[in-house]
Design a protein around this motif. Sequence first.
Motif, PDB file in Angstrom:
ATOM      1  N   ARG A 209      -1.132   5.486  26.521  1.00  0.00           N
ATOM      2  CA  ARG A 209      -1.505   3.797  26.229  1.00  0.00           C
ATOM      3  C   ARG A 209      -0.300   2.768  25.411  1.00  0.00           C
ATOM      4  N   LEU A 210      -0.012   1.797  25.707  1.00  0.00           N
ATOM      5  CA  LEU A 210       0.600   1.373  24.852  1.00  0.00           C
ATOM      6  C   LEU A 210      -0.614  -0.565  24.330  1.00  0.00           C
ATOM      7  N   VAL A 211      -0.377  -0.296  22.877  1.00  0.00           N
ATOM      8  CA  VAL A 211      -1.554  -1.343  22.911  1.00  0.00           C
ATOM      9  C   VAL A 211      -0.484  -2.700  22.616  1.00  0.00           C
ATOM     10  N   HIS A 212      -1.492  -3.617  22.011  1.00  0.00           N
ATOM     11  CA  HIS A 212       0.098  -5.306  21.891  1.00  0.00           C
ATOM     12  C   HIS A 212      -0.903  -5.766  20.442  1.00  0.00           C
ATOM     13  N   SER A 213      -0.411  -4.853  19.677  1.00  0.00           N
ATOM     14  CA  SER A 213      -1.056  -4.994  18.577  1.00  0.00           C
ATOM     15  C   SER A 213       0.276  -6.152  17.935  1.00  0.00           C
ATOM     16  N   PRO A 214      -1.061  -7.149  16.965  1.00  0.00           N
ATOM     17  CA  PRO A 214       1.089  -7.660  16.090  1.00  0.00           C
ATOM     18  C   PRO A 214       2.208  -6.721  15.900  1.00  0.00           C
ATOM     19  N   VAL A 215       3.125  -7.110  15.378  1.00  0.00           N
ATOM     20  CA  VAL A 215       4.063  -6.525  14.924  1.00  0.00           C
ATOM     21  C   VAL A 215       4.244  -6.685  13.145  1.00  0.00           C
ATOM     22  N   PHE A 216       4.344  -5.575  12.912  1.00  0.00           N
ATOM     23  CA  PHE A 216       4.288  -5.419  10.893  1.00  0.00           C
ATOM     24  C   PHE A 216       6.068  -4.776  10.741  1.00  0.00           C
ATOM     25  N   GLU A 217       6.693  -5.572  10.238  1.00  0.00           N
ATOM     26  CA  GLU A 217       8.148  -5.239  10.071  1.00  0.00           C
ATOM     27  C   GLU A 217       8.445  -4.524   8.498  1.00  0.00           C
ATOM     28  N   ILE A 218       7.332  -4.092   7.956  1.00  0.00           N
ATOM     29  CA  ILE A 218       7.271  -3.372   6.616  1.00  0.00           C
ATOM     30  C   ILE A 218       7.004  -2.531   6.479  1.00  0.00           C
ATOM     31  N   SER A 219       8.125  -1.582   5.878  1.00  0.00           N
ATOM     32  CA  SER A 219       8.800   0.038   5.880  1.00  0.00           C
ATOM     33  C   SER A 219       7.899   0.533   3.959  1.00  0.00           C
ATOM     34  N   SER A 220       7.849   1.816   4.193  1.00  0.00           N
ATOM     35  CA  SER A 220       7.397   2.408   2.748  1.00  0.00           C
ATOM     36  C   SER A 220       8.608   2.498   2.004  1.00  0.00           C
ATOM     37  N   THR A 221       9.960   2.426   2.928  1.00  0.00           N
ATOM     38  CA  THR A 221      11.072   2.457   2.002  1.00  0.00           C
ATOM     39  C   THR A 221      10.959   1.057   1.491  1.00  0.00           C
ATOM     40  N   PHE A 222      11.057   0.020   1.979  1.00  0.00           N
ATOM     41  CA  PHE A 222      11.149  -1.124   1.441  1.00  0.00           C
ATOM     42  C   PHE A 222      10.448  -1.342   0.080  1.00  0.00           C
ATOM     43  N   ILE A 223       9.108  -0.245   0.252  1.00  0.00           N
ATOM     44  CA  ILE A 223       8.120  -0.743  -0.419  1.00  0.00           C
ATOM     45  C   ILE A 223       8.959   0.154  -2.216  1.00  0.00           C
ATOM     46  N   ARG A 224       9.306   1.170  -1.973  1.00  0.00           N
ATOM     47  CA  ARG A 224       9.350   1.971  -2.194  1.00  0.00           C
ATOM     48  C   ARG A 224      10.872   1.563  -3.518  1.00  0.00           C
ATOM     49  N   GLU A 225      11.702   0.839  -2.935  1.00  0.00           N
ATOM     50  CA  GLU A 225      13.076   0.149  -2.924  1.00  0.00           C
ATOM     51  C   GLU A 225      12.478  -1.317  -3.711  1.00  0.00           C
ATOM     52  N   ALA A 226      11.652  -2.319  -3.393  1.00  0.00           N
ATOM     53  CA  ALA A 226      11.168  -3.176  -3.989  1.00  0.00           C
ATOM     54  C   ALA A 226      10.455  -2.352  -5.663  1.00  0.00           C
ATOM     55  N   LEU A 227       9.782  -1.832  -5.608  1.00  0.00           N
ATOM     56  CA  LEU A 227       8.956  -1.474  -6.976  1.00  0.00           C
ATOM     57  C   LEU A 227      10.075  -0.537  -7.497  1.00  0.00           C
ATOM     58  N   ASP A 228      11.198   0.300  -7.547  1.00  0.00           N
ATOM     59  CA  ASP A 228      12.285   0.493  -7.689  1.00  0.00           C
ATOM     60  C   ASP A 228      12.769  -0.380  -8.489  1.00  0.00           C
ATOM     61  N   ALA A 229      12.890  -1.254  -7.777  1.00  0.00           N
ATOM     62  CA  ALA A 229      13.907  -2.827  -8.252  1.00  0.00           C
ATOM     63  C   ALA A 229      13.103  -3.411  -9.488  1.00  0.00           C
ATOM     64  N   GLY A 230      11.738  -3.135  -9.261  1.00  0.00           N
ATOM     65  CA  GLY A 230      10.952  -4.318 -10.542  1.00  0.00           C
ATOM     66  C   GLY A 230      10.754  -5.554 -10.075  1.00  0.00           C
ATOM     67  N   LYS A 231      10.004  -5.682  -8.208  1.00  0.00           N
ATOM     68  CA  LYS A 231       9.988  -6.486  -7.699  1.00  0.00           C
ATOM     69  C   LYS A 231       8.313  -6.498  -8.178  1.00  0.00           C
ATOM     70  N   ASP A 232       7.495  -7.914  -8.118  1.00  0.00           N
ATOM     71  CA  ASP A 232       6.188  -8.090  -7.549  1.00  0.00           C
ATOM     72  C   ASP A 232       6.392  -7.991  -5.780  1.00  0.00           C
ATOM     73  N   ILE A 233       5.173  -7.297  -5.784  1.00  0.00           N
ATOM     74  CA  ILE A 233       5.255  -7.010  -4.278  1.00  0.00           C
ATOM     75  C   ILE A 233       4.286  -6.947  -4.074  1.00  0.00           C
ATOM     76  N   ARG A 234       3.289  -7.453  -5.059  1.00  0.00           N
ATOM     77  CA  ARG A 234       1.825  -7.047  -4.674  1.00  0.00           C
ATOM     78  C   ARG A 234       1.014  -7.762  -3.297  1.00  0.00           C
ATOM     79  N   TYR A 235       1.744  -8.723  -2.870  1.00  0.00           N
ATOM     80  CA  TYR A 235       0.899  -9.060  -1.309  1.00  0.00           C
ATOM     81  C   TYR A 235       1.020  -8.135  -0.276  1.00  0.00           C
ATOM     82  N   PHE A 236       2.292  -7.223  -0.175  1.00  0.00           N
ATOM     83  CA  PHE A 236       2.469  -6.026   0.646  1.00  0.00           C
ATOM     84  C   PHE A 236       1.663  -5.261   0.677  1.00  0.00           C
ATOM     85  N   LEU A 237       1.009  -5.066  -0.329  1.00  0.00           N
ATOM     86  CA  LEU A 237      -0.390  -3.615  -0.552  1.00  0.00           C
ATOM     87  C   LEU A 237      -1.198  -4.643  -0.654  1.00  0.00           C
ATOM     88  N   HIS A 238      -2.287  -3.021  -0.853  1.00  0.00           N
ATOM     89  CA  HIS A 238      -3.611  -3.793  -0.435  1.00  0.00           C
ATOM     90  C   HIS A 238      -3.739  -4.107  -2.703  1.00  0.00           C
TER      91      HIS A 238
END
Length: 198
Positions: free
Chosen positions: A150-179
């Motif tokens: 079955r397909l659920v109609h949940s909100p769509v979240f365009e965040i990937s772990s790859t984006f998170i890792r690359e942002a951390l590598d680049a020294g970005k403050d991405i605190r609101y993307f993480l718990h």
Amino acid sequence: MKKLKTGIFSGSFNPIHIGHLALANYLCEYEGLDEIWFMVTPQNPLKTQAELWSDELRLKLVELAIDDYPRFKVSDFEFHLPRPSYSVHTLEKLRETYPEREFHFIIGSDNWARFDRWYQSERIINENQIIIYPRPGFPVNETELPETVRLVHSPVFEISSTFIREALDAGKDIRYFLHPRVWEAIKNMGNNKDLGSN
């Protein structure tokens, strides 16, 4: 006795981010699941081990992220199975180990689009309940889904772990993307590159 409806959210969680958490929260509150198990995958057959942070670190970050929501559990079940981990084997072992539970396997529509590439995909469909959540660019025709899917109609979240890792590598403050506890733990560990592979 009524079986507990338990969602299996399997993934690398490399690392876990708010997209994972918000989706799982939605599935518990809106789609009838009693619990969701975040099943940290030790090695995905479609990914190289070098891309992964250590098993222990990924597991620890999931624990930190879900600690205060009683319907979430973290699972290292696949750590104790032969590697690489194939979903068909994991699901079979789960049914054997926890007969009191009704498992629902959670996957994104991007994975559904290439599901025929998965090991013994037909067997997974025939033997398990599957929940598909939407991912951008991967529409699903609900009229063509097998009975167990079955397909659920949940909100769509365009965040990937790859984006998170690359942002951390680049020294970005991405605190609101993480718990907040995950953000603090990663910050305290220093440079992401040192977080390690096995």
